[in-house]
Design a protein around this motif. Sequence first.
Motif, PDB file in Angstrom:
ATOM      1  N   ASP A 148      -1.526  -4.477  -6.010  1.00 31.16           N
ATOM      2  CA  ASP A 148      -2.184  -4.413  -4.702  1.00 31.16           C
ATOM      3  C   ASP A 148      -1.752  -3.160  -3.942  1.00 31.16           C
ATOM      4  OD1 ASP A 148      -3.779  -5.556  -2.446  1.00 31.16           O
ATOM      5  OD2 ASP A 148      -1.792  -5.598  -1.508  1.00 31.16           O
TER       6      ASP A 148
ATOM      7  N   CYS B 174      -3.422  -0.156  -5.531  1.00 28.85           N
ATOM      8  CA  CYS B 174      -4.864  -0.152  -5.226  1.00 28.85           C
ATOM      9  C   CYS B 174      -5.119   0.289  -3.791  1.00 28.85           C
ATOM     10  CB  CYS B 174      -5.463  -1.536  -5.458  1.00 28.85           C
ATOM     11  SG  CYS B 174      -5.590  -1.980  -7.192  1.00 28.85           S
ATOM     12  N   GLN B 175      -4.315  -0.214  -2.850  1.00 30.99           N
ATOM     13  CA  GLN B 175      -4.485   0.194  -1.457  1.00 30.99           C
ATOM     14  C   GLN B 175      -4.242   1.694  -1.292  1.00 30.99           C
ATOM     15  OE1 GLN B 175      -2.293  -2.171   1.357  1.00 30.99           O
ATOM     16  NE2 GLN B 175      -3.129  -4.084   0.565  1.00 30.99           N
TER      17      GLN B 175
ATOM     18  N   PRO C 222     -14.173   1.198  -3.638  1.00 31.12           N
ATOM     19  CA  PRO C 222     -12.947   1.155  -4.443  1.00 31.12           C
ATOM     20  C   PRO C 222     -13.181   1.640  -5.869  1.00 31.12           C
ATOM     21  CG  PRO C 222     -13.752  -1.063  -4.015  1.00 31.12           C
ATOM     22  CD  PRO C 222     -14.615  -0.127  -3.227  1.00 31.12           C
TER      23      PRO C 222
ATOM     24  N   VAL D  85      -9.894 -11.630  -8.303  1.00 33.78           N
ATOM     25  CA  VAL D  85     -10.340 -12.291  -7.069  1.00 33.78           C
ATOM     26  C   VAL D  85     -11.033 -13.606  -7.413  1.00 33.78           C
ATOM     27  CG1 VAL D  85     -11.929 -12.116  -5.117  1.00 33.78           C
ATOM     28  CG2 VAL D  85     -10.530 -10.148  -5.768  1.00 33.78           C
TER      29      VAL D  85
ATOM     30  N   TYR E 146      -5.583 -12.784  -7.070  1.00 36.58           N
ATOM     31  CA  TYR E 146      -5.362 -11.543  -6.336  1.00 36.58           C
ATOM     32  C   TYR E 146      -5.345 -11.840  -4.857  1.00 36.58           C
ATOM     33  CZ  TYR E 146      -5.877  -6.811  -4.615  1.00 36.58           C
ATOM     34  OH  TYR E 146      -5.679  -5.624  -3.962  1.00 36.58           O
ATOM     35  N   ARG E 147      -4.291 -11.408  -4.219  1.00 43.07           N
ATOM     36  CA  ARG E 147      -4.247 -11.554  -2.764  1.00 43.07           C
ATOM     37  C   ARG E 147      -3.915 -10.189  -2.182  1.00 43.07           C
ATOM     38  NH1 ARG E 147       1.624 -14.266  -1.497  1.00 43.07           N
ATOM     39  NH2 ARG E 147       2.760 -12.742  -2.664  1.00 43.07           N
ATOM     40  N   GLY E 148      -4.760  -9.749  -1.308  1.00 45.74           N
ATOM     41  CA  GLY E 148      -4.507  -8.482  -0.651  1.00 45.74           C
ATOM     42  C   GLY E 148      -3.460  -8.651   0.434  1.00 45.74           C
TER      43      GLY E 148
ATOM     44  N   HIS F 167      -1.133  -7.047   3.636  1.00 47.66           N
ATOM     45  CA  HIS F 167      -1.232  -6.066   4.703  1.00 47.66           C
ATOM     46  C   HIS F 167      -0.037  -5.129   4.645  1.00 47.66           C
ATOM     47  CE1 HIS F 167      -3.937  -9.206   5.916  1.00 47.66           C
ATOM     48  NE2 HIS F 167      -4.419  -8.450   6.872  1.00 47.66           N
TER      49      HIS F 167
ATOM     50  N   HIS G 266       4.215  -6.012   1.546  1.00 49.26           N
ATOM     51  CA  HIS G 266       4.620  -5.763   0.163  1.00 49.26           C
ATOM     52  C   HIS G 266       6.138  -5.841   0.026  1.00 49.26           C
ATOM     53  CE1 HIS G 266       0.594  -3.873   0.347  1.00 49.26           C
ATOM     54  NE2 HIS G 266       0.482  -4.391  -0.863  1.00 49.26           N
TER      55      HIS G 266
END
Length: 138
Positions: free
Chosen positions: A76, A79-80, A95, A103, A108-110, A112, A116
């Motif tokens: 994650d 990817c961000q 993306p 997902v 998968y959990r995004g 903020h 992290h």
Amino acid sequence: EYWGSAASQAQLSLDELNCNERLKRQINQASVLESMAVAVVSHVCSGLGDTVSPQARSQLKNLAVNVHENCLIILDLICQRWVLVTETQTGDSHPAINLDILVRIKRYRGLHRGEHIMALRQHNDMISAGLRQFCRTS
């Protein structure tokens, strides 16, 4: 097989990630713990595995789950960062990485910004405790 794979090479490339020291420390710790956990699981599971107790199997499963969670957290983060760099350089907000499968199966959990570090610390602590506990009981 693991040690010469792309997974072990990817760990080395994480050192080049541009991030604050607290996050970098958690990422480095996650990498070391992943290697240790894979080594322990590999050693214990070599052979038939019929002598591994149910309690040890449960501990090994928990190690693997927490290592996997750390991988998803780092995925994650990468990817961000990738999306941010892509938007900055090209202006394209689409993306470059397709995470639809993760997902769809709710793996998968995004996170903020700032989450992290906390999530890695939590899983690193659980992996460390699991390794200590497993090594004491074995």
